[in-house]
Scaffold this motif. Structure first.
Motif, short mmCIF file in Angstrom:
data_model
loop_
_atom_site.label_atom_id
_atom_site.label_comp_id
_atom_site.label_asym_id
_atom_site.label_seq_id
_atom_site.Cartn_x
_atom_site.Cartn_y
_atom_site.Cartn_z
N TRP A 128 -22.99 -8.28 53.79
CA TRP A 128 -21.84 -7.20 53.78
C TRP A 128 -21.32 -7.18 55.30
O TRP A 128 -20.42 -6.21 55.39
N LEU A 129 -21.92 -7.76 56.13
CA LEU A 129 -21.38 -7.91 57.52
C LEU A 129 -20.73 -8.93 58.22
O LEU A 129 -20.29 -9.10 58.91
N THR A 130 -20.98 -10.11 57.32
CA THR A 130 -20.33 -11.37 57.78
C THR A 130 -18.91 -11.75 57.26
O THR A 130 -18.10 -12.26 57.79
N GLY A 131 -18.47 -10.78 56.29
CA GLY A 131 -17.06 -11.01 55.97
C GLY A 131 -16.17 -10.27 56.79
O GLY A 131 -16.29 -9.71 57.79
N PHE A 144 -10.13 -6.99 59.84
CA PHE A 144 -10.89 -6.67 60.63
C PHE A 144 -12.39 -7.13 60.30
O PHE A 144 -12.61 -7.01 59.15
N ALA A 145 -13.11 -7.64 61.16
CA ALA A 145 -14.44 -8.07 60.94
C ALA A 145 -15.17 -7.06 60.67
O ALA A 145 -15.23 -6.12 61.44
N ASN A 146 -16.08 -7.26 59.85
CA ASN A 146 -17.10 -6.18 59.29
C ASN A 146 -18.02 -5.77 60.15
O ASN A 146 -18.31 -4.88 60.27
N SER A 147 -18.48 -6.84 60.95
CA SER A 147 -19.79 -6.74 61.87
C SER A 147 -18.87 -5.54 62.86
O SER A 147 -19.62 -4.57 63.75
N ARG A 148 -17.67 -5.91 63.32
CA ARG A 148 -17.02 -5.26 64.32
C ARG A 148 -16.71 -3.74 64.00
O ARG A 148 -16.93 -2.67 64.68
N LEU A 149 -16.30 -3.56 62.91
CA LEU A 149 -16.16 -2.11 62.37
C LEU A 149 -17.64 -1.67 62.40
O LEU A 149 -17.65 -0.53 62.46
N LEU A 214 -25.80 -5.59 69.33
CA LEU A 214 -25.63 -6.94 69.97
C LEU A 214 -25.95 -8.03 69.19
O LEU A 214 -25.53 -9.23 69.27
N THR A 215 -27.12 -7.88 68.28
CA THR A 215 -27.52 -9.08 67.51
C THR A 215 -26.65 -9.41 66.48
O THR A 215 -26.67 -10.84 66.00
N LEU A 216 -25.45 -8.66 66.23
CA LEU A 216 -24.33 -9.13 65.35
C LEU A 216 -23.49 -9.93 65.99
O LEU A 216 -22.71 -10.47 65.47
N VAL A 217 -23.47 -9.90 67.23
CA VAL A 217 -22.31 -10.60 68.01
C VAL A 217 -22.77 -11.79 68.49
O VAL A 217 -22.25 -13.00 68.40
N LYS B 246 -20.37 -17.11 65.03
CA LYS B 246 -20.58 -15.93 64.11
C LYS B 246 -19.08 -15.40 64.37
O LYS B 246 -18.28 -14.96 63.22
N GLU B 247 -18.17 -15.46 65.34
CA GLU B 247 -17.02 -14.70 65.43
C GLU B 247 -16.02 -15.68 64.46
O GLU B 247 -15.29 -15.31 63.99
N TYR B 248 -16.25 -16.96 64.63
CA TYR B 248 -15.33 -17.75 63.69
C TYR B 248 -15.52 -17.30 62.34
O TYR B 248 -14.20 -17.34 61.47
N LYS B 249 -16.56 -17.32 61.92
CA LYS B 249 -16.81 -16.91 60.50
C LYS B 249 -16.32 -15.35 60.13
O LYS B 249 -15.56 -15.18 59.26
N SER B 250 -16.41 -14.56 61.19
CA SER B 250 -16.04 -13.07 60.92
C SER B 250 -14.41 -13.24 60.86
O SER B 250 -13.93 -12.21 60.39
#
Lengths: 298, 408
Positions: A128-131, A144-149, A214-217, B246-250
């Motif tokens: 749910w955070l990769t989309g 908007f990237a989910n991980s960024r939100l 930061l592990t998401l980035v 990671k950013e590419y996929k996002s």
């Protein structure tokens, strides 16, 4: 239009990362005047905590949620330990705190290398955070990237929690009292050494939470802390030392500025321009955006 | 004062005499000669065993050791066993130069194997040239270089980057976006790519560099996405790839909507970045763990037996492994460890390498290699989707291409 909105969102998301990193530091550096070079390694500790939890908990989503409080406690405990062993002896010598904590940061990096190996490691982000969320459809969708939100939400939650703690709780009042006038606080019956340690625990714990984000980035590695700690110090100095409000505003301002400049020039040029802008700003307002008013004599 | 100066002069004179008698055979040649008097012959292994490049270079060192063990088990070189002397370049270019000098002058090695980044190679190049000692360099690089004392056993541009561009062109990709790390290899590679694109009717829609080790790629991903390019050519090195993919996929970009061709991501890196971010993306190399052939089956089996079943083999490891065997063949043909004689004997030396038969080109000191394009699978291995069919002659200065005139 989509490009402008997309870039603004990117800027805000960079700002959110900056804010999460700087938040804990604004407590330990801003409020307590300790130049803690090991703050970056507390971020690293939070990131490695996420990694370890993911190895033991199946389900990336669950492990991430569990990691948030655990990383807070792990990094917080490290911070409290550092305060108890070293920093409490150095409160009146800020430059010595710089040297001592820098040494500690090198030791923590080597410790991470010994435990986890020199190569960087990764965590899996939950599905749910990769989309991403598509806001404007059509030919040129705005996403908007989910991980960024998620990081943005985390940053907002951390700011709210910290500011409520400082404003509403008795611990917060004691911290503010110690910041404004340490001697007066002491004679009023506040145990300043206990306040110091608690504040250090909170600030370092927030670094741990930043590490989870930061592990998401990007990758998790022994040197990840050193790469970002400078940015955090910049945010706090420009925002005004000890000012939560300034930290928040400057983090987002620098994030948006970085992303806009990056889009119109290149990554390296943008970094240089942001630094030049900071230097110019500090010439004009050396005390930063906001200043702390205190009744202290020094 | 005068006495001090005299003592200093005397000390200098003494040191000079010492150096003279110390040199092999008592000759006054200022180059340190390899020590080949005993039952063993020393060779240097020069890799980053610590620092940011350790992730990649330790595997190269392991692979060099495997080749040395194999050669020793089958009787050594000219009847002598090989004794490796391993030094840590520590991902730091001046350290590389220092350690290279130490290997040549103190250990008096017959040859040295190693280096990874172009920066480390550029740092040691003058050391090997001054001391007339040989370096075998095992990694693909940006070309446009020649040294009489370096053998390049990785790909040069016409064996990797140009075939990758040809492949994209053959798929009908008309526009590309360039993303790279900000240092010598990506910048030079992109110069070549732009010249190729111009001559082949391809559009380069953008070019972005991030500092080595950078992990903030959201803006670059936005730029790439907004460009609507057909494909991305990726020359990022190291960890930056993690953040980039990671950013590419996002950003909602996929291997299907906008494929990325990478030239620095091999099996080891795929494993650490995570196949879930890379599955379906393309890479250009000369060797994959999955490359077919009996030589590779044996190589993969031997490597895994020695270092662990979960350790993948990769292109630079294979080139390093091959380089030791090539050196052995050159020495045996020359019947000498002397670098000049080894060089003179090098032309036409072949070896049945894991990537297929390779042949040394004595003039450029590069080797003939087969180019391969692969697709990254969900298991972290790379499946070949195209190969050049036969080994391509090395052309480090791209003399065979009209569009490349004026590049060097």
């Amino acid at each position: 239009m989509t490009v402008i909105l997309g870039q603004t969102f990117t800027g805000i998301s960079i700002g959110a990362v900056l804010l999460l990193i700087a938040l804990g530091l604004s407590l330990t550096f801003g409020q307590m005047n300790v130049i803690n070079m090991a703050h970056g390694e507390f971020i690293m500790a939070g990131a490695y905590t996420t990694y370890v939890l993911q190895k033991s908990i199946s389900g990336a989503g669950l492990s991430l949620l569990v990691a948030l409080p655990v990383a807070f406690l792990v990094a917080g405990a490290l911070g409290a330990l550092l305060e108890w062993v070293l920093i409490r002896r150095l409160y009146l010598r800020p430059l010595d705190t710089l040297l001592v904590t820098w040494g500690v940061s090198l030791m923590l990096q080597q410790l991470a290398r010994d435990i986890f190996g020199a190569p960087n490691v990764q965590t899996r982000a939950p599905d749910w955070l990769t989309g991403n969320i598509t806001v404007l459809g059509g030919d040129d969708p705005l996403t908007f990237a989910n991980s960024r939100l998620f990081i943005l939400a985390l940053a907002v939650a951390a700011v709210v929690a910290l500011s409520l703690t400082l404003r509403l709780t008795s611990l917060g009042r004691r911290i503010r009292g110690v910041v404004q006038n340490r001697d007066l606080a002491e004679v009023s019956g506040i145990s300043t050494s206990r306040v110091d340690r608690t504040a250090f625990f909170l600030g370092s714990g927030l670094a741990g939470v930043a590490g989870v984000a930061l592990t998401l980035v990007g990758p998790i590695g022994p040197t990840m802390g050193t790469n970002i700690i400078i940015d955090a110090f910049l945010v706090i100095v420009v925002g005004g030392i000890g000012q939560l409000k300034g930290t928040v505003i400057v983090a987002f301002a620098l994030g948006v500025m970085q992303s806009v400049l990056e889009y119109s020039t290149t990554v390296s040029v943008a970094k240089v321009l942001v630094l030049v802008a900071i230097v110019a700003f500090l010439q004009w307002r050396p005390q930063g955006l906001y200043t702390l008013r205190t009744r202290s004599l020094v | 004062m005068i006495a001090g100066a005299a003592a200093f002069a005397a000390a200098v004179a003494l040191t000079a005499c010492g150096a003279k008698t110390d040199a092999a055979g008592g000759s006054s040649d200022r180059a340190a000669k390899a020590d080949t008097s005993g039952d063993t012959v020393k060779v240097g292994l020069l890799n980053s065993l610590s620092g940011t490049m350790a992730i990649s270079e330790v595997t190269v060192r392991d692979s060099l050791k495997l080749a040395i063990e194999e050669i020793n088990a089958s009787g050594g070189v000219l009847g002598k066993k090989i004794e490796p002397v391993s030094e840590d370049g520590a991902s730091d270019w001046p350290t590389f130069a220092e350690k290279a000098a130490k290997l040549i002058k103190e250990d008096r090695v017959a040859a040295t194997f190693g280096c990874w980044t172009s920066a480390s190679r550029k740092a040691v190049k003058p050391v090997f040239e001054k001391n007339k000692s040989l370096l075998f360099y095992p990694v693909q690089y940006e070309g446009l270089e020649e040294s009489p004392y370096i053998f390049y056993t990785g790909a040069t541009t016409n064996q990797q980057i140009v075939p990758a561009l040809d492949y994209l062109k053959s798929r009908g990709e008309k526009s590309i976006y360039l993303v790279g790390s900000d240092y010598v290899f990506p910048r030079t590679a992109n110069k070549i790519i732009k010249a190729y694109a111009k001559a082949n009717g391809m559009k380069v829609l953008g070019e972005d560099y991030a500092p080595l080790g950078s992990t903030e790629f959201s803006t670059i991903a936005n730029k790439v996405k907004a460009s609507k390019a057909d494909a991305v050519f990726n020359t990022l090195n190291g960890d930056s790839n993690v953040a980039f993919f990671k950013e590419y996929k996002s950003a909602g970009l996929t291997a299907r909507s906008m494929p990325v061709v990478s030239v620095s991501i091999a099996e080891e890196e795929v494993k650490s970045i995570g196949p879930q971010y890379l599955a379906g993306q393309l890479t250009a190399w000369n060797y994959y763990q999955t490359t077919s052939g009996a030589a590779n089956t044996a190589f993969v089996k031997a490597y895994k037996a020695k270092y662990g079943q979960d350790k993948p083999t990769s292109d630079p490891m294979e080139a390093a492994y091959t380089s030791v065997h090539l050196w052995k063949a050159m020495v045996e043909k020359a019947k000498s460890f002397d670098p000049e004689k080894v060089k003179a004997a090098s032309d036409g030396i072949t070896f049945d390498a894991p990537e297929g038969t390779v042949t040394v080109d004595g003039a450029s000191q590069h080797i003939h290699k087969t180019a391969r394009i692969g697709k990254i699978g969900t298991d972290g291995l790379i499946e070949q989707v195209w190969d050049s069919g036969k080994p391509i002659e090395p052309d480090p200065f791209l003399k065979g291409y009209d569009w490349a005139s004026g590049l060097s």
